[in-house]
Motif scaffolding. Structure first.
Motif, short mmCIF file in Angstrom:
data_model
loop_
_atom_site.label_atom_id
_atom_site.label_comp_id
_atom_site.label_asym_id
_atom_site.label_seq_id
_atom_site.Cartn_x
_atom_site.Cartn_y
_atom_site.Cartn_z
N LYS A 1 2.19 20.33 -4.53
CA LYS A 1 1.25 20.73 -3.66
C LYS A 1 0.53 19.52 -3.06
O LYS A 1 0.15 19.71 -1.96
CB LYS A 1 0.39 21.64 -4.31
N TYR A 2 0.44 18.34 -3.76
CA TYR A 2 -0.53 17.26 -3.24
C TYR A 2 0.51 16.10 -2.76
O TYR A 2 -0.14 15.30 -2.07
CB TYR A 2 -1.31 16.62 -4.17
N ALA A 3 1.65 15.99 -3.16
CA ALA A 3 2.45 14.99 -3.03
C ALA A 3 2.53 14.60 -1.59
O ALA A 3 2.70 13.52 -1.06
CB ALA A 3 3.77 15.10 -3.59
N PRO A 4 2.98 15.81 -0.65
CA PRO A 4 2.83 15.66 0.88
C PRO A 4 1.89 14.82 1.47
O PRO A 4 1.86 14.13 2.44
CB PRO A 4 3.48 16.83 1.35
N ILE A 5 0.70 15.31 1.14
CA ILE A 5 -0.43 14.90 1.80
C ILE A 5 -0.76 13.54 1.27
O ILE A 5 -1.11 12.41 2.25
CB ILE A 5 -1.65 15.64 1.14
N ILE A 6 -0.63 12.99 0.01
CA ILE A 6 -0.74 11.66 -0.39
C ILE A 6 0.48 10.80 0.28
O ILE A 6 -0.02 9.63 0.69
CB ILE A 6 -0.44 11.69 -2.02
N ARG A 7 1.39 11.14 0.35
CA ARG A 7 2.48 10.26 0.92
C ARG A 7 2.01 10.08 2.50
O ARG A 7 2.32 9.06 2.88
CB ARG A 7 3.92 11.21 0.94
N GLY B 1 -0.56 7.66 2.49
CA GLY B 1 -0.22 6.56 1.89
C GLY B 1 0.48 5.51 3.39
O GLY B 1 0.44 4.42 3.29
N ILE B 2 1.24 6.57 3.61
CA ILE B 2 2.41 5.88 4.87
C ILE B 2 1.63 5.54 6.34
O ILE B 2 1.54 4.47 6.54
CB ILE B 2 3.37 6.71 5.23
N TRP B 3 0.91 6.69 6.77
CA TRP B 3 0.12 6.59 8.07
C TRP B 3 -1.04 5.85 8.15
O TRP B 3 -1.30 5.18 9.22
CB TRP B 3 0.38 7.96 8.82
N LEU B 4 -1.75 6.22 7.20
CA LEU B 4 -2.92 5.44 7.32
C LEU B 4 -3.00 4.03 6.43
O LEU B 4 -3.26 2.97 7.19
CB LEU B 4 -4.17 6.29 6.40
N PHE B 5 -2.56 3.99 5.19
CA PHE B 5 -2.57 2.40 4.45
C PHE B 5 -1.37 1.91 4.77
O PHE B 5 -1.54 0.54 4.94
CB PHE B 5 -2.72 2.79 3.00
N GLY B 6 -0.19 2.32 5.25
CA GLY B 6 0.92 1.60 5.52
C GLY B 6 1.06 1.34 6.78
O GLY B 6 1.86 0.31 7.25
N LEU C 1 0.65 -1.11 0.21
CA LEU C 1 0.08 0.12 -0.10
C LEU C 1 0.84 1.15 0.08
O LEU C 1 0.47 2.22 -0.54
CB LEU C 1 -1.06 0.00 1.14
N ILE C 2 1.99 1.37 0.66
CA ILE C 2 2.75 2.50 0.81
C ILE C 2 3.37 2.78 -0.72
O ILE C 2 3.30 4.04 -1.17
CB ILE C 2 4.04 2.28 1.69
N HIS C 3 3.51 2.06 -1.49
CA HIS C 3 4.13 1.91 -2.75
C HIS C 3 2.79 2.24 -3.73
O HIS C 3 2.95 3.16 -4.48
CB HIS C 3 4.98 0.82 -3.40
N GLY C 4 1.96 1.49 -3.53
CA GLY C 4 0.85 1.35 -4.45
C GLY C 4 -0.14 2.72 -4.54
O GLY C 4 -0.52 3.18 -5.49
N PHE C 5 -0.29 3.15 -3.15
CA PHE C 5 -1.30 4.17 -3.08
C PHE C 5 -0.37 5.51 -3.80
O PHE C 5 -1.27 6.30 -4.48
CB PHE C 5 -1.34 4.26 -1.50
N LYS C 6 0.77 5.83 -3.52
CA LYS C 6 1.41 7.03 -4.25
C LYS C 6 1.57 6.63 -5.54
O LYS C 6 1.35 7.56 -6.30
CB LYS C 6 2.78 6.99 -3.44
#
Length: 257
Positions: A225-231, A234-239, A208-213
């Motif tokens: 602008k969106y990359a930090p939010i998506i990261r 991806g890491i803290w919720l899905f990873g 998920l960490i890789h796939g979500f991003k």
């Protein structure tokens, strides 16, 4: 060949389909975790058995479940096709060298992680979904005193029951249902299965960490602008949060229930 047909048969089109199905599966994980957290209620499984019946009999959810099954199959098939095509497109040694130098471990091993998760899905479905739908779980009766809210539970043996019956008799709420909670208890007394579930959740985390991003990058949401939010999501919720939540269930039943 039409433009739409060419798009979905191209490498970019396959990645687009994988991104959309992957994000749909991410949404399902959130809903599934919220429902499964009812396993931790100290109510002899009543809330979880209510949830299991609702999820398998409420028509809109049943329709969505077919989309879920289709998404799993499509996601897996397209992942396999893309992996094969990528290996054909470049020498194995060069790909391995470049991957080791310039990409994360999860990125280089998405095929392995996906295979572990596919085996997990089959195991999980056979232990719970298949048995629930094919009378492979016991029945239970809950009696709740509506004046005191005290509930007693009794396993039903040797009788024929419909899938779910709920009524009130003299201020006593009576519920007869399939006891999927009991099946969960039984399944997670096997330490091999518990260990496999925990390993699978670790694989899910990396996947998920890789796939979500990657899904958002494919869809064009790769602006700074969106990359930090998506990261972060991806890491803290899905990873982290979701895999830990799912892994906690087999551990809880094996050691504490």
């Amino acid at each position: 060949m039409s433009k739409s047909t060419h798009l979905f048969s191209s490498s970019l089109g396959k990645k687009l389909i994988m991104s959309l199905t992957g994000l749909f599966l991410c949404t399902f994980l959130i809903v599934h975790l919220i429902g499964n957290l009812q396993l931790f209620y100290d109510d002899q499984g009543k809330a979880f058995n209510d949830y299991a019946h609702f999820m398998t009999h409420f028509t809109p959810i049943r329709i969505v479940s077919y989309l879920l099954y289709a998404s799993i199959v499509i996601h897996a098939v397209y992942a396999l096709v893309l992996t094969i095509n990528n290996r054909k497109a470049r020498p194995v040694r060069y790909a391995a060298y470049e991957g080791s130098a310039n990409s994360a471990w999860s990125s280089r091993n998405m095929g392995l992680l996906g295979t572990v998760l596919l085996v997990f899905i089959v195991t999980h479905m056979s232990n719970f979904w298949w048995k629930y739908h094919n009378d492979g779980v016991p029945y239970i009766e809950y009696r709740t005193d509506l004046t005191t809210q005290e509930t007693t539970a009794t396993e039903l043996v040797g009788e024929e029951y419909t899938d779910y019956v709920k009524y009130v008799d003299n201020d006593i709420e009576i519920l007869k249902a399939k006891d999927l909670y009991k099946q969960v208890q039984f399944t997670f007394q096997n330490w091999v299965l518990v260990a496999f579930y925990v390993i699978a959740m670790a694989a899910l985390s990396f996947h998920l960490i890789h796939g979500f991003k990657s899904a958002f990058q494919t869809l064009g949401f790769d602006h700074q602008k969106y990359a930090p939010i998506i990261r972060f999501i991806g890491i803290w919720l899905f990873g982290v949060a979701i895999p830990i939540g799912f892994a906690a269930m087999p551990i809880y039943f094996y050691f504490f229930n």
